[in-house]
Scaffold this active site. Structure first.
Site, PDB file in Angstrom:
ATOM      1  N   SER A  45      -3.714  -5.568  11.400  1.00 56.89           N
ATOM      2  CA  SER A  45      -4.675  -6.035  10.400  1.00 56.89           C
ATOM      3  C   SER A  45      -4.295  -5.512   9.022  1.00 56.89           C
ATOM      4  O   SER A  45      -3.743  -4.426   8.899  1.00 56.89           O
ATOM      5  CB  SER A  45      -6.078  -5.497  10.729  1.00 56.89           C
ATOM      6  OG  SER A  45      -6.360  -5.617  12.103  1.00 56.89           O
ATOM      7  N   ASP A  50       6.058   1.461   6.913  1.00 53.53           N
ATOM      8  CA  ASP A  50       4.647   1.089   6.683  1.00 53.53           C
ATOM      9  C   ASP A  50       4.028   2.041   5.680  1.00 53.53           C
ATOM     10  O   ASP A  50       3.479   3.050   6.039  1.00 53.53           O
ATOM     11  CB  ASP A  50       3.914   1.135   8.029  1.00 53.53           C
ATOM     12  CG  ASP A  50       2.473   0.683   7.940  1.00 53.53           C
ATOM     13  OD1 ASP A  50       2.083   0.102   6.908  1.00 53.53           O
ATOM     14  OD2 ASP A  50       1.729   0.903   8.906  1.00 53.53           O
ATOM     15  N   HIS A  67       0.831  -1.207   0.000  1.00 46.84           N
ATOM     16  CA  HIS A  67       0.000   0.000   0.000  1.00 46.84           C
ATOM     17  C   HIS A  67       0.862   1.251   0.000  1.00 46.84           C
ATOM     18  O   HIS A  67       1.895   1.296   0.638  1.00 46.84           O
ATOM     19  CB  HIS A  67      -1.020   0.014   1.142  1.00 46.84           C
ATOM     20  CG  HIS A  67      -0.462  -0.006   2.541  1.00 46.84           C
ATOM     21  ND1 HIS A  67      -0.216   1.142   3.259  1.00 46.84           N
ATOM     22  CD2 HIS A  67      -0.118  -1.032   3.356  1.00 46.84           C
ATOM     23  CE1 HIS A  67       0.245   0.829   4.450  1.00 46.84           C
ATOM     24  NE2 HIS A  67       0.329  -0.479   4.546  1.00 46.84           N
ATOM     25  N   ASP A 101      -0.456   4.303   0.712  1.00 52.14           N
ATOM     26  CA  ASP A 101      -0.970   5.329   1.627  1.00 52.14           C
ATOM     27  C   ASP A 101      -0.340   5.183   3.005  1.00 52.14           C
ATOM     28  O   ASP A 101       0.217   4.129   3.339  1.00 52.14           O
ATOM     29  CB  ASP A 101      -2.503   5.249   1.735  1.00 52.14           C
ATOM     30  CG  ASP A 101      -3.009   3.938   2.334  1.00 52.14           C
ATOM     31  OD1 ASP A 101      -2.400   2.875   2.059  1.00 52.14           O
ATOM     32  OD2 ASP A 101      -3.996   3.965   3.082  1.00 52.14           O
ATOM     33  N   ASP A 117       4.516  -6.181   4.390  1.00 51.33           N
ATOM     34  CA  ASP A 117       3.957  -5.076   5.177  1.00 51.33           C
ATOM     35  C   ASP A 117       4.084  -5.399   6.653  1.00 51.33           C
ATOM     36  O   ASP A 117       3.287  -4.967   7.477  1.00 51.33           O
ATOM     37  CB  ASP A 117       2.487  -4.870   4.772  1.00 51.33           C
ATOM     38  CG  ASP A 117       1.912  -3.567   5.303  1.00 51.33           C
ATOM     39  OD1 ASP A 117       2.691  -2.677   5.686  1.00 51.33           O
ATOM     40  OD2 ASP A 117       0.672  -3.449   5.350  1.00 51.33           O
ATOM     41  N   GLU A 135      -5.387   1.291   2.404  1.00 51.75           N
ATOM     42  CA  GLU A 135      -5.210   0.275   3.440  1.00 51.75           C
ATOM     43  C   GLU A 135      -5.393   0.882   4.823  1.00 51.75           C
ATOM     44  O   GLU A 135      -5.985   0.283   5.706  1.00 51.75           O
ATOM     45  CB  GLU A 135      -3.811  -0.360   3.313  1.00 51.75           C
ATOM     46  CG  GLU A 135      -3.658  -1.668   4.075  1.00 51.75           C
ATOM     47  CD  GLU A 135      -3.313  -1.500   5.538  1.00 51.75           C
ATOM     48  OE1 GLU A 135      -3.555  -2.433   6.322  1.00 51.75           O
ATOM     49  OE2 GLU A 135      -2.812  -0.435   5.927  1.00 51.75           O
TER      50      GLU A 135
HETATM   51  N1  BES Z   1       1.178  -2.829   8.164  1.00 47.81           N
HETATM   52  C1  BES Z   1       0.082  -2.638   9.042  1.00 47.81           C
HETATM   53  C2  BES Z   1      -0.433  -3.914   9.632  1.00 47.81           C
HETATM   54  C3  BES Z   1       0.505  -4.591  10.557  1.00 47.81           C
HETATM   55  C4  BES Z   1       1.054  -3.920  11.620  1.00 47.81           C
HETATM   56  C5  BES Z   1       0.791  -5.889  10.371  1.00 47.81           C
HETATM   57  C6  BES Z   1       1.918  -4.563  12.459  1.00 47.81           C
HETATM   58  C7  BES Z   1       1.629  -6.515  11.211  1.00 47.81           C
HETATM   59  C8  BES Z   1       2.211  -5.866  12.247  1.00 47.81           C
HETATM   60  C9  BES Z   1      -1.030  -1.971   8.294  1.00 47.81           C
HETATM   61  O1  BES Z   1      -0.607  -0.919   7.489  1.00 47.81           O
HETATM   62  C10 BES Z   1      -1.977  -1.362   9.282  1.00 47.81           C
HETATM   63  O2  BES Z   1      -1.578  -0.519  10.024  1.00 47.81           O
HETATM   64  N2  BES Z   1      -3.223  -1.766   9.225  1.00 47.81           N
HETATM   65  C11 BES Z   1      -4.248  -1.128   9.943  1.00 47.81           C
HETATM   66  C12 BES Z   1      -5.516  -1.544   9.306  1.00 47.81           C
HETATM   67  C13 BES Z   1      -6.704  -0.737   9.651  1.00 47.81           C
HETATM   68  C14 BES Z   1      -6.514   0.732   9.493  1.00 47.81           C
HETATM   69  C15 BES Z   1      -7.896  -1.231   8.871  1.00 47.81           C
HETATM   70  C16 BES Z   1      -4.185  -1.539  11.385  1.00 47.81           C
HETATM   71  O3  BES Z   1      -3.801  -2.661  11.701  1.00 47.81           O
HETATM   72  O4  BES Z   1      -4.537  -0.703  12.224  1.00 47.81           O
HETATM   73 MN    MN Z   2       0.976  -1.413   6.379  1.00 50.52          MN
HETATM   74 MN    MN Z   3      -0.318   0.828   8.899  1.00 51.41          MN
END
Ligand code: BES
Ligand code: MN
Ligand code: MN
Length: 477
Positions: free
Chosen positions: A398, A117, A84, A86, A178, A151
């Site tokens: 997530s 990230d 992603h 963003d 990610d 994302e």
């Molecule tokens: N890369 C992260 C997810 C992640 C964080 C995976 C740490 C493994 C370890 C992703 O960009 C993220 O921050 N996702 C959000 C999703 C949400 C906004 C729907 C999250 O987990 O808060």
């Molecule tokens: Mn991410």
């Molecule tokens: Mn993130």
């Protein structure tokens, strides 16, 4: 692959990544929609430069998806690369040592929002691809790239796209960079991600704000009402008080728990370096891994209402809202949890308050099998470059689209080059440059091994995707 690529090209690569990171592609803020588009365009130009014959910008209601395909290698397996472009909002701005969108190297680390990230990791994969192209510009396997710009804000663009055109994910394997190493020197593959149910609770108790002297004592206060509801949703030991919430939770099996016990973990160091608190909270009788990987959570992200300006204003607020979310674990479903939350809030709300729970966004939890041969190839690549294979862990975070990436049967490899102290979503997010240089070599080697042995069997997944219009004709609005 070109062994000298990283050493030779370091300066250029750092410049390129810094350009990408300087674009403030904050997807959740409408004012940055243009920047999201610029980040997408940056990727498209880069993918064209890397010789992808198909580079398209897929438009819809939200920020665009970038879709690209490398030159076809008939007979070779196909890898789908997801990432992603963003990023999260950078605030609180005053806590950054250098501005979030002015990428700065200090002490071998590149500081910027998105460094880890996920722009830095997307860049890592693009450069691994670049490094493995042969003299004719051909990569060692078929590679399709899908990069989204929603994302971090829960957008539906990529969901709609994959629902209407599932062939975009057809591949022998999908890889998601990610995530992070489990610890410095210990690369990881993740077997599960938590899901998310993000909602807003809005409370109104009065038609308008009132004088707190004249009416204090009788008028219902919206903030007080809200915080009583919030306090009723979780107890002091971290148990979430939403009826039946834990009923569908599938606990990890004995062998998985046993594997977690073998992972190196220093609680004091974790507390100091990552959590930055003086004590851990949460459910008694469960390990840190169980609490962050295998149990649901309830968090309050922000409360709005009343008077928060400088000075003092004596007022009884008429309305207040809270942004909250639950992390979900295998067995739970986002939509059902939302209904459970709505019911629990309704039961806690006093008769005289108008209380509404609105869903903002979310995603289901996901578990992935790690038996597919591609996982072994990744281990070989890590072994060759880093000197050790991956450990298997889960992640507490997530990535909502991950369940869909595997729907056509491709194994989904969740991995990455970050480190646990990268500070995702926090001030001073960084990427260790040594991780980037190492990562380019690891994933370059992986692309080569995948080209040789990454196939799933008879069918050539890559050829199932009709070649789209060439880059020149692509729809870049
Ligand atoms: N890369 C992260 C997810 C992640 C964080 C995976 C740490 C493994 C370890 C992703 O960009 C993220 O921050 N996702 C959000 C999703 C949400 C906004 C729907 C999250 O987990 O808060
Ligand atoms: Mn991410
Ligand atoms: Mn993130």
């Amino acid at each position: 692959m070109d062994q000298m690529f990283v050493t030779r090209e370091q300066e250029r690569l750092l410049r390129e990544l810094s350009d990408f990171l300087a674009i403030p592609s904050v997807s959740t803020l409408p004012a940055h929609a243009g920047d999201c588009r610029r980040a997408a365009s940056w990727l498209m130009a880069e993918l064209r430069r890397l010789g992808c014959p198909t580079v398209t910008l897929i438009e819809g209601a939200g920020h665009p998806v970038v879709w690209a395909g490398g030159p076809r290698r008939p007979g070779r397996p196909t890898l789908l690369v997801y990432g992603h472009y963003d990023v999260q909002p950078p605030d609180p701005l005053e806590e950054w040592d250098t501005p979030p969108f002015t990428p700065t190297v200090r002490d071998g680390k590149l500081y910027a929002r998105g460094a880890s990230d996920d722009k830095g990791q997307v860049f890592c994969m693009l450069k691994a691809y670049e490094a493995t192209r042969d003299a004719d510009g051909l990569p060692p396997c078929n590679v399709n790239f899908i990069f989204e710009g929603e994302e971090e804000c829960g957008g539906r663009m990529i969901f709609d796209l994959l629902r209407s055109q599932p062939e975009h994910t057809r591949a022998d394997a999908a890889i998601v960079l990610d995530m992070s190493y489990y610890a410095p020197g210990i690369p990881a593959v993740y077997t599960a991600l938590r899901g998310l149910c993000y909602a807003e609770i809005a409370v109104r108790t009065l038609q308008r704000d009132l004088h707190s002297g004249t009416y204090g004592g009788v008028a219902p206060n919206a903030i007080e009402t809200l915080v009583r509801i919030l306090a009723g949703l979780k107890d002091e030991e971290g148990e979430i008080l939403i009826p039946k919430l834990y009923k569908s939770v599938e606990e990890p099996g004995k062998s998985e728990l046993k594997e977690w016990k073998k992972l190196p973990f220093d609680k004091a160091e974790y507390l100091r370096n990552e959590v930055t608190a003086t004590a851990l909270t949460g459910r008694k009788g469960y390990s840190v891994f169980e609490r962050t990987w295998a149990l649901p959570t309830f968090e309050i992200h922000g409360i709005r209402g009343g008077f928060t300006g400088d000075g003092a204003k004596t007022v009884i607020p008429a309305q207040a809202t809270a942004k909250v979310s639950l992390r979900l674990v295998p067995g739970q479903k986002q939509e059902k949890v939302f209904r459970q939350l709505q019911k629990a809030v309704a039961a806690l709300a006093p008769k005289w308050a108008e209380v509404e729970v609105r869903m903002l966004h979310g995603g289901d939890p996901v578990q992935v099998d790690t038996d597919a041969p591609a996982f072994g190839l990744l281990d070989e690549a890590f072994e060759e470059v880093v000197g050790r294979r991956t450990v298997h862990a889960r992640a507490g975070g997530s990535i909502p689209i991950v369940p869909e990436l595997g729907l056509t049967g491709a194994p989904v490899i969740l991995t990455g080059i970050g480190l646990p102290d990268d500070g995702l979503h926090s001030p001073n997010e960084k990427l260790d440059l040594s991780q980037l240089w190492e990562g380019i070599q690891v994933f370059g080697r992986f692309l080569e091994l995948f080209g040789e042995r990454g196939g799933r069997g008879e069918t050539e997944a890559g050829d199932a995707l009709p070649d789209e219009e060439p880059a020149e004709a692509s729809a870049e609005a």
